[in-house]
Each structure stands twice: as C-alpha cells, then as structure tokens.
Design an enzyme around this catalytic site. Structure first.
Site, PDB file in Angstrom:
ATOM      1  N   ASP A  93     -16.183 -35.038 -21.793  1.00  0.00           N
ATOM      2  CA  ASP A  93     -17.314 -34.141 -21.604  1.00  0.00           C
ATOM      3  C   ASP A  93     -16.838 -32.739 -21.971  1.00  0.00           C
ATOM      4  OD1 ASP A  93     -19.632 -33.389 -18.869  1.00  0.00           O
ATOM      5  OD2 ASP A  93     -19.824 -33.252 -21.043  1.00  0.00           O
ATOM      6  N   GLY A  95     -17.365 -29.711 -20.534  1.00  0.00           N
ATOM      7  CA  GLY A  95     -16.940 -28.738 -19.530  1.00  0.00           C
ATOM      8  C   GLY A  95     -18.054 -27.868 -18.994  1.00  0.00           C
ATOM      9  N   ASP A 267     -22.044 -43.320 -17.411  1.00  0.00           N
ATOM     10  CA  ASP A 267     -20.785 -42.991 -16.724  1.00  0.00           C
ATOM     11  C   ASP A 267     -21.104 -42.525 -15.312  1.00  0.00           C
ATOM     12  OD1 ASP A 267     -21.545 -40.004 -17.519  1.00  0.00           O
ATOM     13  OD2 ASP A 267     -20.005 -39.976 -15.957  1.00  0.00           O
ATOM     14  N   CYS A 305     -17.612 -62.915  -6.239  1.00  0.00           N
ATOM     15  CA  CYS A 305     -16.813 -62.145  -7.210  1.00  0.00           C
ATOM     16  C   CYS A 305     -15.456 -62.814  -7.402  1.00  0.00           C
ATOM     17  CB  CYS A 305     -16.613 -60.714  -6.686  1.00  0.00           C
ATOM     18  SG  CYS A 305     -15.638 -59.678  -7.792  1.00  0.00           S
ATOM     19  N   CYS A 307     -12.805 -61.256  -8.828  1.00  0.00           N
ATOM     20  CA  CYS A 307     -11.807 -60.231  -9.180  1.00  0.00           C
ATOM     21  C   CYS A 307     -10.559 -60.394  -8.316  1.00  0.00           C
ATOM     22  CB  CYS A 307     -12.396 -58.830  -9.009  1.00  0.00           C
ATOM     23  SG  CYS A 307     -12.313 -58.140  -7.354  1.00  0.00           S
ATOM     24  N   CYS A 310     -11.099 -59.765  -4.563  1.00  0.00           N
ATOM     25  CA  CYS A 310     -11.890 -60.779  -3.854  1.00  0.00           C
ATOM     26  C   CYS A 310     -11.205 -62.136  -3.804  1.00  0.00           C
ATOM     27  CB  CYS A 310     -13.262 -60.901  -4.511  1.00  0.00           C
ATOM     28  SG  CYS A 310     -14.199 -59.368  -4.340  1.00  0.00           S
ATOM     29  N   HIS A 336     -12.363 -53.503  -7.313  1.00  0.00           N
ATOM     30  CA  HIS A 336     -13.549 -54.372  -7.206  1.00  0.00           C
ATOM     31  C   HIS A 336     -14.816 -53.652  -7.680  1.00  0.00           C
ATOM     32  CE1 HIS A 336     -16.795 -56.849  -5.717  1.00  0.00           C
ATOM     33  NE2 HIS A 336     -17.291 -55.721  -5.229  1.00  0.00           N
TER      34      HIS A 336
END
Ligand SMILES: CCCSCc1cc(N)cc2c(=O)[nH]c(N)nc12
Ligand SMILES: [Zn+2]
Length: 372
Positions: A93, A95, A267, A305, A307, A310, A336
C-alpha cells in the site's frame, strides 16, 4: 507487462468472476484473500507456514517500512522479497491511508502530507513522488498509488475535493514510477458514499490506464449494507479486463458479498489481529477461545477444519495457552484463521465455477450465523 489480469469465467448467478493475475513472482487465482504483513511479516507466521496454507500473495506497508527500518535499507538487502524470504507475489500500500489512520497528521496540501511518526514523533513529509520512490525501492509486484481516503462520514464537498486531489496525485505517481515493466502500479478509486462522485473517480482514474484498480474509501466505519450499495454501482463501471481490489476488507461475509459484486482481491488484518485476542473464525461461527465454556472442551477448534491447529490441538489447550499468555496461542489461532479465510476464497472460486455462489452464500451464512 508487470501484471496481467486474465478473466477466466463470469458467474451466471452473480457479478462474480474467476480470474488469474499473472505477476513476476507467480500467478494468483482470483478471487483471493491477501494476508497482511504490515512490517514485512504476517504476524507470527513464517513464510513456510504461509506456503503450507496456500497464501498466494501477501501485503506490506510503505508507511511502516519507510519509518522502520527504512526503504533504503530494504533496497540494500535486495528488496522486500529477499529481506523477508518470501519469493511469491507482494503488494504494498502507498502509505496515504496509514498516515491518516496512524500518523499524527500535521498538514495535508496539494504537495503531499506532513505528519509525525507514530513511533517516535519525528516529523516527516510524504508526497506522491516520495511514496512511489519508497515502493520502487521495496520492489513489490503490485504497488498502490498515493491517495487520500476520506473519512466516514464526510460531506460531499470534502469528498469531491479529496477525490479530485487523489486523481492529480495518481497522475504524479504514474509519472514518478521508475519500474512499470516489473512493478504494476494500481490506481485507487475514491468518492466516499456518493454515487456521482464514485462515477467521477472511476472515470478520472481509469482514464489514466493503470494495470489494475482498487476501490478505496470503504471499510472505514460505514455500515456493511452501505459498503455493498457503493460496490453495487461502482464495480460494474470498472474495466472487466483489469483486476479489482477492495482495500481493507474483510470479514467472511464481506468477502463473499464483495466477490458477488465482482471484486477479485481482498486484504484485512482481521484474521491475525483477532487471533491474538483469542478469537477464531470457524465453520460454525466465531469461537472466543478464552471463554470459560471451553475449559474442558477437548475437541478441535473447528470440527470441519483440517489445518495443523485443528488436527493437533484442543479448544481446552488453546484456551490454556491464551490464559497463560503464551505466544503459541496467537500463532496457532492465526494459522487457523488465515487457513479459514484462504479456504473460504477457494470455496468461493469453486462456487463461481459451478455458477452457484448465491447458494453458497446462503449455506455459509446459515452455518456461520450471519443474517442474509
Ligand atoms: C496493508 C493495508 C492495505 S489496505 C489499507 C486501506 C484500507 C481501507 N479501508 C481503505 C484504503 C484506501 O482508501 N486507500 C489506501 N491506500 N489504503 C486503504
Ligand atoms: Zn483449523
């Protein structure tokens, strides 16, 4: 061309689309969620962990890296990719937004903004040219133009003057940009919550012919339905053959609603920020792990999940880590939450492919506990 957007498929059920964003550091499947690494790190995550969860692109912040460690140092280190050991795409970005939201803003003029650092109170001045000099030095694949994000609420006169200055600054950014062949400069559309001003900003910014465009000035405290309304009339005006990035968004519902309205890139600091405060996004809604009801809950954080967190740790253990102030708490819940949002966008892409994104929204909202 530094960055090329390829439109793959338009969803028959909504304004969503599937795309590919080709960059010098790899190709990104869109719609995509981009983890934020403000100070050249996605907080508590290693690049290897980010790759494990299939993060395709991460963000960093010109404002922060200019103040510390300095863009010259990062350039000496070989640029941001080398400095942070991340060999996939990066977006920075410009700024402007951070100066308004973090710095102690002293003065805004046609030339740029004067502010005091939130770190040590030292005085600084950033112009569009300075912002581009910093972003060129950092070396991200996608860099954002220096803009002014009007606060919410703001009166029409203020928003009109602000969007017109953003257009003049965008021209100066384009002229100052040293590396258009390796770093894609995206323009940022402003205009607040005013339909005619959004139309004016789209016309002025797209007339400058950038390789991609962001919708700025949203997720600034406005109610979600108002953000959706602004997107309803803004994204259809944006070029179909260029990537569309909705800045600072967001929560699971906003990602789905934004994709339905034709946004390709998102984002937000939410997943890592709330994780450090013991809150997880799960397939059955929010889980606030510090809550006493999880003291003897030996099940996984999210039963649906797969991941690392998890598969290996219970809610009781994660609650213990949080209550004990252990650093591992923030790491495991961040891992997660990022995995959850990245997977949500994978499901969104699948739903677009199958022309059933509105059905997916209904099912997800019911499961997560959102109101439609
Ligand atoms: C790393 C953070 C990227 S998004 C920051 C952000 C967030 C939101 N909500 C709006 C804006 C905006 O209008 N302009 C700019 N440059 N940035 C914005
Ligand atoms: Zn998980």
């Amino acid at each position: 061309m530094a960055v090329k957007y390829e439109l793959i498929k338009e969803c028959k059920q909504s304004g969503a689309r599937l795309g590919r964003l080709h960059t010098p550091h790899g190709t990104i499947e869109t719609p995509i969620f981009m983890p934020v690494g403000t100070q050249a790190t996605v907080k508590t995550m290693t690049p290897e962990e980010l790759k494990e969860i299939n993060a395709q692109i991460i963000l960093s912040n010109t404002y922060h890296l200019y103040l510390r460690p300095g863009h010259e140092l990062v350039e000496k280190a070989g640029g941001l990719h080398k400095f942070m050991n991340w060999n996939k795409p990066i977006l920075t970005d410009s700024g402007g937004f951070q100066v308004f939201s973090l710095g102690d803003l002293r003065k805004i003029s046609e030339e740029g903004v004067e502010f005091r650092s939130h770190i040590d109170g030292s005085k600084h001045f950033i112009s569009p040219e300075k912002a581009i000099e910093i972003e060129n030095a950092l070396g991200a694949d996608i860099i954002m133009a220096f803009d002014e994000c009007a606060p919410y609420p703001a009166d029409r006169e203020y928003v009109k003057n602000s969007l017109e200055r953003t257009t003049r600054w965008a021209k100066r950014c384009k002229e100052a940009h040293r590396n258009p062949d390796t770093q894609a400069l995206f323009g940022i559309i402003q205009g607040g919550m005013y339909k005619d001003l959004r139309e004016q900003s789209v016309a002025e910014i797209t007339a400058l012919d950038f390789p991609g465009y962001a919708v700025g000035g949203l997720s600034v405290g406005e109610p979600k339905p108002l953000m959706y309304e602004v997107l309803d009339y803004t994204t259809p005006l944006m070029p179909k053959d260029k990537a569309r990035y909705l800045m600072g968004v967001g929560s699971p519902d906003c990602l789905i609603e934004g994709a339905i309205r034709g946004i390709d890139m998102f984002d937000c600091v939410l997943p890592t920020r709330i994780a450090r405060n013991g809150t997880a996004m799960t397939s059955v809604g929010k889980v606030v792990i510090k809550n006493a009801k999880y003291t003897e809950d030996f099940g996984p954080l999210d039963p649906n999940c797969d991941c690392y967190t998890c598969r290996n740790y219970s809610r009781a253990y994660l609650r213990h880590l949080y209550k004990a102030g252990e650093i591992l708490s923030g790491r495991l819940v961040s891992y997660h939450n990022l995995y959850f949002l990245l997977n949500l966008m994978k499901d969104v892409r699948e739903a677009i492919k199958a022309d059933c994104l509105l059905d997916f929204r209904k099912e997800f909202f019911e499961r997560y506990g959102y109101d439609l």
